[in-house]
Design a protein around this motif. Structure first.
Motif, short mmCIF file in Angstrom:
data_model
loop_
_atom_site.label_atom_id
_atom_site.label_comp_id
_atom_site.label_asym_id
_atom_site.label_seq_id
_atom_site.Cartn_x
_atom_site.Cartn_y
_atom_site.Cartn_z
N ASN A 23 0.83 -1.21 0.00
CA ASN A 23 0.00 0.00 0.00
C ASN A 23 0.86 1.26 0.00
O ASN A 23 0.61 2.20 -0.77
CB ASN A 23 -0.92 0.01 1.22
N TYR A 24 1.86 1.29 0.87
CA TYR A 24 2.74 2.46 0.95
C TYR A 24 3.55 2.64 -0.34
O TYR A 24 3.70 3.77 -0.83
CB TYR A 24 3.68 2.34 2.14
N LEU A 25 4.05 1.54 -0.87
CA LEU A 25 4.84 1.62 -2.11
C LEU A 25 3.99 2.11 -3.27
O LEU A 25 4.38 3.03 -4.00
CB LEU A 25 5.44 0.24 -2.43
N MET A 26 2.81 1.51 -3.43
CA MET A 26 1.94 1.90 -4.54
C MET A 26 1.45 3.33 -4.37
O MET A 26 1.33 4.08 -5.35
CB MET A 26 0.76 0.92 -4.60
N GLY A 27 1.17 3.71 -3.13
CA GLY A 27 0.74 5.09 -2.87
C GLY A 27 1.82 6.08 -3.23
O GLY A 27 1.55 7.13 -3.84
N ALA A 28 3.08 5.76 -2.88
CA ALA A 28 4.21 6.64 -3.19
C ALA A 28 4.43 6.75 -4.70
O ALA A 28 4.71 7.82 -5.24
CB ALA A 28 5.47 6.13 -2.51
N ILE A 29 4.28 5.61 -5.41
CA ILE A 29 4.44 5.60 -6.87
C ILE A 29 3.38 6.48 -7.53
O ILE A 29 3.69 7.30 -8.41
CB ILE A 29 4.36 4.16 -7.41
N LEU A 30 2.15 6.33 -7.11
CA LEU A 30 1.06 7.12 -7.69
C LEU A 30 1.23 8.61 -7.37
O LEU A 30 0.90 9.46 -8.20
CB LEU A 30 -0.29 6.61 -7.18
N LEU A 31 1.75 8.89 -6.18
CA LEU A 31 1.99 10.28 -5.82
C LEU A 31 3.08 10.89 -6.70
O LEU A 31 2.97 12.06 -7.13
CB LEU A 31 2.40 10.36 -4.34
N LEU A 32 4.12 10.10 -7.00
CA LEU A 32 5.19 10.58 -7.89
C LEU A 32 4.64 10.85 -9.29
O LEU A 32 4.94 11.89 -9.89
CB LEU A 32 6.30 9.53 -7.95
N PHE A 33 3.82 9.93 -9.80
CA PHE A 33 3.23 10.14 -11.13
C PHE A 33 2.26 11.33 -11.13
O PHE A 33 2.12 12.01 -12.14
CB PHE A 33 2.52 8.87 -11.61
N THR A 34 1.62 11.56 -9.99
CA THR A 34 0.76 12.74 -9.87
C THR A 34 1.55 14.01 -10.12
O THR A 34 1.15 14.89 -10.89
CB THR A 34 0.12 12.80 -8.47
N LEU A 35 2.72 14.10 -9.50
CA LEU A 35 3.59 15.28 -9.66
C LEU A 35 4.09 15.39 -11.10
O LEU A 35 4.16 16.49 -11.67
CB LEU A 35 4.76 15.19 -8.69
N ILE A 36 4.45 14.25 -11.69
CA ILE A 36 4.96 14.25 -13.07
C ILE A 36 3.89 14.74 -14.05
O ILE A 36 4.14 15.61 -14.88
CB ILE A 36 5.44 12.84 -13.47
N TYR A 37 2.67 14.18 -13.92
CA TYR A 37 1.61 14.52 -14.87
C TYR A 37 1.06 15.94 -14.66
O TYR A 37 0.68 16.61 -15.63
CB TYR A 37 0.47 13.51 -14.78
N LEU A 38 1.04 16.40 -13.41
CA LEU A 38 0.49 17.73 -13.15
C LEU A 38 1.48 18.85 -13.46
O LEU A 38 1.09 19.89 -14.00
CB LEU A 38 0.04 17.84 -11.69
N PHE A 39 2.78 18.63 -13.15
CA PHE A 39 3.73 19.73 -13.23
C PHE A 39 4.77 19.62 -14.36
O PHE A 39 5.42 20.60 -14.68
CB PHE A 39 4.46 19.87 -11.89
N ILE A 40 4.94 18.41 -14.92
CA ILE A 40 5.93 18.25 -16.00
C ILE A 40 5.24 18.00 -17.34
O ILE A 40 5.42 18.75 -18.29
CB ILE A 40 6.91 17.10 -15.67
#
Length: 324
Positions: A23-40
């Motif tokens: 859960n923590y790993l998948m949550g962290a991965i999705l959070l990273l992709f959130t930043l990539i898709y929103l800001f990059i």
């Protein structure tokens, strides 16, 4: 508690530990992709979609522990494994025009089902995953679907690399825990065949600590009669003792209870038997007795009573009356 029971508890502990880390790993991965898709990449739709997934991964264990403290881990995992491919379906078709690497996210699903639910369920989820993959393929190639994302080719190469790398990490995590679980299952088989006792991962210090915590739990539950509160749950006990839900659950399981709800119900049934023994049943109703012990309705009470005592409440009362 015999060694077989302890080994079963260790297997359950490993599965719960794997579930938490995933859960923590998948949550962290999705959070990273959130930043990539929103800001990059500036794809807000996918960014917010990943953000919803991250919130779910971080939040759903606490929601289930609070609202459904007695819900078995297998049911939670099965529900997640049904929902996850549907969630991935959107990602696959959204990026279809520029990348097919999103199919990688489907790979851990049957492996997770195999670890948590067994070989048969693993096979079923493999078929289910293939069905989702085929549906995504047909949607993109046959259906009137057109991607709206912008062609950042170099960025998507890095995105594919991240997708591939993260899935390797997830698969490794699953395999690592599967080996640990398989080891316990293998040792259990040897013990049964050879009638010998082999060491368990739980060491004496860990067991001792769990027993010490269980004494605190017992003291709190019995002294304040928390079991008489129908809404009392593991999160409330965790707040009172200032100890995490996981430690409380582990301590209770080591004592032979399958979960927190079973433990609390054991005290409720003991209290019911105590009330039956000292009450005048011609003046006091059975409904008064089971509600005093913390049961909400008679059907739940009857089922739980028979589970612990081996007979219905009416049969027990008749038996006790004949003794006196």
């Amino acid at each position: 508690m015999d060694n077989t029971r302890l080994r079963e508890q260790e297997i359950l502990r490993l599965k719960e530990e794997l579930s938490i880390r995933y859960n923590y790993l998948m949550g962290a991965i999705l959070l990273l992709f959130t930043l990539i898709y929103l800001f990059i990449i500036k794809e807000n739709i996918v960014g917010y979609y990943c953000l919803v997934g991250a919130v779910f991964m971080f939040g759903h264990p606490y929601v289930f522990n609070t609202l459904f403290p007695s819900l078995p881990l297998e049911k939670i995992v099965r529900g997640y494994l049904i929902i996850a491919p549907v969630y991935i379906f959107f990602i696959i078709i959204y990026f279809w025009k520029y990348s097919i690497f999103q199919f990688c996210w489907l790979v851990p699903v049957p492996l997770g089902a195999y670890i948590f639910l067994g070989k048969r369920q693993g096979s079923i989820f493999a078929v289910y995953t293939l069905f989702i993959a085929a549906a995504a393929f047909l949607t993109c190639n046959i259906g009137p679907f057109y991607s709206v994302i912008k062609p950042y080719e170099n960025i998507f190469r890095y995105n594919d690399l991240l997708t591939f790398g993260f899935n390797i990490i997830i698969v490794y995590l699953l395999i690592y825990y599967k080996e640990k679980i398989t080891e316990q299952e293998f040792l259990s088989i040897i013990e049964k065949k050879k009638r010998i006792t082999l060491p368990i991962t739980l060491d004496e210090k860990e067991i001792s600590g769990a027993k010490s915590l269980f004494e605190k739990i017992e003291n709190e539950i019995i002294t304040n009669k928390h079991f008489t509160n129908p809404e009392f749950n593991i999160s409330m006990l965790s707040t009172i003792l200032k100890i995490s839900n996981n430690y409380i659950s582990k301590s209770i399981r080591i004592q032979g209870y399958s979960n927190f709800n079973t433990y609390v119900n054991s005290h409720r049934i003991s209290y019911v038997k105590e009330l039956i023994a000292k009450s005048d049943l011609e003046k006091v109703t059975l409904m008064y007795i089971y509600t005093e012990a913390g049961f909400i309705n008679q059907s739940t009470f009857n089922k739980t009573f028979k589970q612990f005592v081996g007979m219905t409440p009416s049969e027990y009362i008749q038996k006790e009356s004949s003794k006196s």
